[in-house]
Design a protein around this motif. Sequence first.
Motif, short mmCIF file in Angstrom:
data_model
loop_
_atom_site.label_atom_id
_atom_site.label_comp_id
_atom_site.label_asym_id
_atom_site.label_seq_id
_atom_site.Cartn_x
_atom_site.Cartn_y
_atom_site.Cartn_z
N MET A 14 0.81 -1.23 0.00
CA MET A 14 0.00 0.00 0.00
C MET A 14 0.84 1.27 0.00
O MET A 14 0.41 2.31 -0.48
CB MET A 14 -0.88 0.04 1.25
CG MET A 14 -2.08 -0.84 1.17
SD MET A 14 -2.98 -0.78 2.75
CE MET A 14 -4.04 -2.22 2.51
N VAL A 73 -11.59 -6.88 4.23
CA VAL A 73 -11.52 -6.10 5.48
C VAL A 73 -12.58 -6.56 6.48
O VAL A 73 -12.32 -6.68 7.68
CB VAL A 73 -11.66 -4.59 5.19
CG1 VAL A 73 -11.69 -3.79 6.48
CG2 VAL A 73 -10.51 -4.13 4.32
N GLU A 74 -13.79 -6.85 5.98
CA GLU A 74 -14.82 -7.36 6.89
C GLU A 74 -14.36 -8.69 7.48
O GLU A 74 -14.61 -8.99 8.66
CB GLU A 74 -16.16 -7.51 6.17
CG GLU A 74 -16.78 -6.19 5.68
CD GLU A 74 -16.98 -5.16 6.79
OE1 GLU A 74 -17.11 -5.55 7.97
OE2 GLU A 74 -16.99 -3.95 6.48
N ILE A 125 -11.22 -9.57 8.12
CA ILE A 125 -10.23 -9.25 9.17
C ILE A 125 -10.97 -8.92 10.48
O ILE A 125 -10.66 -9.46 11.54
CB ILE A 125 -9.36 -8.04 8.76
CG1 ILE A 125 -8.44 -8.41 7.60
CG2 ILE A 125 -8.57 -7.52 9.95
CD1 ILE A 125 -7.64 -7.22 7.05
N TRP A 163 -6.77 -5.86 -1.42
CA TRP A 163 -7.99 -6.16 -0.67
C TRP A 163 -9.23 -5.67 -1.39
O TRP A 163 -9.19 -4.72 -2.17
CB TRP A 163 -7.94 -5.48 0.70
CG TRP A 163 -6.81 -5.89 1.56
CD1 TRP A 163 -5.88 -6.87 1.31
CD2 TRP A 163 -6.44 -5.32 2.83
NE1 TRP A 163 -4.98 -6.93 2.34
CE2 TRP A 163 -5.30 -6.01 3.28
CE3 TRP A 163 -6.97 -4.31 3.63
CZ2 TRP A 163 -4.69 -5.71 4.51
CZ3 TRP A 163 -6.37 -4.01 4.84
CH2 TRP A 163 -5.24 -4.72 5.27
N ASN A 164 -10.34 -6.32 -1.09
CA ASN A 164 -11.64 -5.74 -1.41
C ASN A 164 -12.39 -5.54 -0.09
O ASN A 164 -11.85 -5.79 1.00
CB ASN A 164 -12.42 -6.61 -2.42
CG ASN A 164 -12.68 -8.02 -1.91
OD1 ASN A 164 -12.81 -8.23 -0.70
ND2 ASN A 164 -12.75 -8.98 -2.82
N GLY A 165 -13.62 -5.05 -0.16
CA GLY A 165 -14.38 -4.76 1.06
C GLY A 165 -14.55 -6.00 1.93
O GLY A 165 -14.44 -5.93 3.17
N THR A 166 -14.78 -7.14 1.28
CA THR A 166 -15.01 -8.37 2.04
C THR A 166 -13.75 -8.80 2.79
O THR A 166 -13.82 -9.36 3.88
CB THR A 166 -15.49 -9.49 1.08
OG1 THR A 166 -16.56 -8.96 0.29
CG2 THR A 166 -15.99 -10.69 1.85
N ILE A 168 -0.51 -0.16 -3.90
CA ILE A 168 -1.14 -1.40 -4.39
C ILE A 168 -2.08 -1.92 -3.31
O ILE A 168 -1.65 -2.18 -2.19
CB ILE A 168 -0.08 -2.48 -4.67
CG1 ILE A 168 1.04 -1.92 -5.56
CG2 ILE A 168 -0.73 -3.71 -5.31
CD1 ILE A 168 2.28 -2.82 -5.57
N ILE A 169 -3.33 -2.09 -3.66
CA ILE A 169 -4.32 -2.58 -2.69
C ILE A 169 -4.92 -3.87 -3.22
O ILE A 169 -5.70 -3.86 -4.16
CB ILE A 169 -5.40 -1.51 -2.44
CG1 ILE A 169 -4.72 -0.26 -1.86
CG2 ILE A 169 -6.46 -2.04 -1.46
CD1 ILE A 169 -5.61 0.93 -1.78
#
Lengths: 329, 329
Positions: free
Chosen positions: B247, B261-262, B264, B256-259, B253-254
């Motif tokens: 990042m 993080v949820e 985590i 991750w998607n929203g899911t 560079i990311i």
Amino acid sequence: MKAKARAHANIALIKYWGKRDRRLNLPAVGSISLTLDALYTITSVQFDKNLSEDELILNGQMAARRETERITIFLNIVRHVSGIKHYARVSSKNNFPTAAGLASSASAFAALALAAATAADLSLSKKELSILARRGSGSAARSVFGGLVEMKRGSAKNGRDAFALQLAPPEYWDLRLLIAVTSESQKPIGSTKGMQLSKQTSPYYRGWVDGAKKDLKEMRNAVIEKDIEKMGELCEFSALKMHALAMSSNPGIIYWNGTTVEGIHTIRSLRQSGIPVWFTIDAGPQIKALCLSDAVKTVSETLQDISGVKRIIECRPGYDASLMEHSPE
Amino acid sequence: MKAKARAHANIALIKYWGKRDRRLNLPAVGSISLTLDALYTITSVQFDKNLSEDELILNGQMAARRETERITIFLNIVRHVSGIKHYARVSSKNNFPTAAGLASSASAFAALALAAATAADLSLSKKELSILARRGSGSAARSVFGGLVEMKRGSAKNGRDAFALQLAPPEYWDLRLLIAVTSESQKPIGSTKGMQLSKQTSPYYRGWVDGAKKDLKEMRNAVIEKDIEKMGELCEFSALKMHALAMSSNPGIIYWNGTTVEGIHTIRSLRQSGIPVWFTIDAGPQIKALCLSDAVKTVSETLQDISGVKRIIECRPGYDASLMEHSPE
């Protein structure tokens, strides 16, 4: 002995994270921010010889002890400088959610500094006011000024050279910041605690501090040249570096939720499709889109469509902290 | 001149990110991984004097030129060592999504290394096989072995001391890895390219490399002592540091998607409620939960309930790469 002031929240485009001195709230790095017209705090302070302790009414309700103590520590500085011995009645109201990564401590302590200093009959320059506000919250030093603001890291041990100054007034540039609110809950770990953990445990802390000078220099140039592309790039780089620093602490601090990440991807997709917009994120889950006025409609509608975005707050550059009432008696 | 081999994917618990030599695929840091029984690649290699170029069938379809070229570069090493001049017919099949952060290149190049070396009648030790597999993909060096595996960074310029070795066999410990699949798309930026960008642009790269030695040492101890708490903590710390490094590259560079993080937050909540489970994430959006066998049911059901989780793949410790067929003629 009474005064009322208003100060606007601000969003750092080059982020502040880490303190070189905790007690004096001296930042480890400088920062550059945009003051926001739509988010503000109004605070009144009245020193009263009949009080036996400081009283804080926060958003209409008696504040918790922890919050009142933070105000007392701040007012003790004002009492020390002014010679006033009385306790104070403080009433503070935000027009937006508190402690959710919307910079409520910035506007709150800038408004408190101006109201308290005025009520105590201190005659402070803006620079001195900025130094005073910093003692309450590092980012509050910036909310003394409107428009684009730089906070100096300073190097003096006593903090006399750690203050904010205005880089450009609100009228200078038609910037917009759209805040997509993804949660109105308080963040799980406050900024001060988070900064301390990063300083103590992150292997990236040194890299963060060392990189700040270059970011600040480039951002100052982007402001002078009104280079929105460069400003946007620096804005994303600084925000991601700050969150990367928090995440690399042990245990890792994650201020994001799922919607935050979807917001990042959405803003990058918008940009790939030709809309000049960039993101920034503070110590909280809200996603903030930086653009110029002509992109506001598209950006706002696109962000609103992300599942999990509750509402959009549109901000223009805000003004200096200002006095609303002053009763010397 | 024909052989068929199977190798399992692996997940790094102490992550590999960054190369000290691109051509030889020498890692900047060592790593420790768990080989996964449920994810594997089966690859057959046949050297054939009638071919005019290498042929690659990937998951039943003729592969793209870019993919075939990567195989040719690898087979050239085998041809160089063995003296074989012929091109080869390669057929490779994964039982899981390709290039989506599920370590398909690890199992693919470990299987290819074993099949190609056998078809070429090379008699390699496991260590030599690991060094060969590394040339195809850094993480493939680990998939030569089952159970818990350490990849040595090494210091020799020619890479002779950069190989994997087994820390503990699959039967040693009842570990489980639950993979919550959040997307089956290929990741937007491959690991090699991402590593290169981090090395060139992240202010945190030095801190990442410097911190790896301590993580490896502590993880080795956690394995020896079967200390799941310590293993889990190190696992999260290393994963977050790796993603923080990505990042903080420029542009960030990311993966991750929203899911992600949820996921985590869900795993951390589960842990707070007393379930011993930790997360790790690779260069992709999948969230991976590390636990012992008795937590599998609760963890699996909880992850399945996250909006955006498509399915859960339950993995046990997997075995060494192994030969399935060998026809010397």
